[in-house]
Design an enzyme around this catalytic site. Structure first.
Site, PDB file in Angstrom:
ATOM      1  CB  THR A   1     -99.953  -3.165 -10.200  1.00  0.00           C
ATOM      2  OG1 THR A   1     -98.902  -2.497 -10.613  1.00  0.00           O
ATOM      3  CG2 THR A   1    -100.013  -3.449  -8.721  1.00  0.00           C
TER       4      THR A   1
ATOM      5  CG  ASP B   1    -106.529   7.408  -7.354  1.00  0.00           C
ATOM      6  OD1 ASP B   1    -105.725   6.307  -6.951  1.00  0.00           O
ATOM      7  OD2 ASP B   1    -105.820   8.180  -8.597  1.00  0.00           O
TER       8      ASP B   1
ATOM      9  CE1 TYR C   1     -92.799   3.007  -2.447  1.00  0.00           C
ATOM     10  CE2 TYR C   1     -91.258   1.201  -1.774  1.00  0.00           C
ATOM     11  CZ  TYR C   1     -92.624   1.685  -2.204  1.00  0.00           C
ATOM     12  OH  TYR C   1     -93.477   0.853  -2.336  1.00  0.00           O
TER      13      TYR C   1
ATOM     14  CB  ILE D   1     -97.934  -6.757  -6.413  1.00  0.00           C
ATOM     15  CG1 ILE D   1     -97.726  -6.809  -4.858  1.00  0.00           C
ATOM     16  CG2 ILE D   1     -99.443  -6.925  -6.639  1.00  0.00           C
ATOM     17  CD1 ILE D   1     -98.106  -8.461  -4.541  1.00  0.00           C
TER      18      ILE D   1
END
Length: 256
Positions: free
Chosen positions: A197, A38, A162, A195
């Site tokens: 997260t 990451d 995006y 989702i």
């Protein structure tokens, strides 16, 4: 899942609470040795600490996905440390307010936002494939999974950079599937819907989540573990005949 024990995986974009972190943990539970990478190496280390505390095998590395040398070094480190590389999951994205918050429509998107989004989400993924595919071909097989988005199919009126970057992954992934397929290397796309997260839970309201749930043909919204399960399948021998596909993991929010 069959065929994952002692294999080696790289997760490019692994932090606690996100899809990459959940996937790193799931793959370690399946017996894979995991390199969690990451931009925030400390975040990757937090994932690794959790994996290793549970008896898995994992190491953390920093990765600037926009820097080809950084990605090359990650692949080299993985092969030197574990002797091979069998699964690559490209999931890194810049969802910061400075980027996604300024990603408007085609008439007004700032060029720096456009270019940075392409650099992270398309060119960065290409760097990973460029340096991973030869390793997998030499060893006789492997699996590459890229993260797209259901936004590509929905055609949203904003976030044009995006959507454009994610759309480009279709061609990149199918090219990779064609190039690697005869050598036993598969490449596929996973397309998440909504989702929940850690970031999503902290930045959305209950009302918004209820509104999103009304668009889904399922009794709940998605969780990072839902994507992790799909990645494990695509890395495994159970997914051996799946190549070049775009798989929606969105609870039935959209049909293609």
């Amino acid at each position: 899942m069959r065929g994952l024990q002692d294999k080696v995986a790289v997760i490019a974009g692994a932090a606690p609470g996100n899809i990459g972190g959940a996937s790193a943990k799931r793959l370690a539970e399946e017996g894979m040795r995991v390199v969690a990478a990451d931009l925030n190496e400390g975040a990757a280390q937090a994932v690794v600490d959790e994996i290793n505390a549970a008896g898995g095998t994992s190491v953390a590395r920093g990765l600037d996905i926009t820097d080809e040398n950084s990605y090359r070094d990650l692949v080299t480190f993985t092969v030197d440390r574990f002797g091979g590389l069998h699964g690559l999951f490209n999931v890194a994205a810049d969802l910061s307010a400075a980027t996604i918050g300024r990603d408007s429509d085609v008439t007004s998107v700032p060029v720096d936002v456009w270019q940075h989004t392409i650099d992270v989400t398309l060119t960065g993924y290409m760097y990973g494939i460029r340096h991973t595919l030869p390793v997998m071909i030499r060893q006789g097989g492997g699996s590459i999974v890229n993260t797209m988005s259901s936004a590509v199919w929905l055609g949203e009126t904003e976030r044009v950079a995006y959507q454009a970057a994610k759309s480009g992954l279709i061609g990149l992934t199918r090219h990779t599937a064609s190039l690697g397929g005869r050598h036993g290397v598969r490449a596929n796309l996973v397309s998440p819907g909504v989702i929940l997260t850690g970031a999503a839970l902290s930045t959305t309201t209950a009302q918004w989540r209820d509104e999103m749930l009304a668009t889904v043909r399922s009794p709940r919204l998605g969780r990072p573990d839902d994507l992790a399960a799909m990645v494990a399948f695509l890395f495994s021998d159970d997914g051996a005949y799946v190549n070049g596909q775009s798989l929606l993991v969105d609870g039935g929010a959209s049909f293609t």
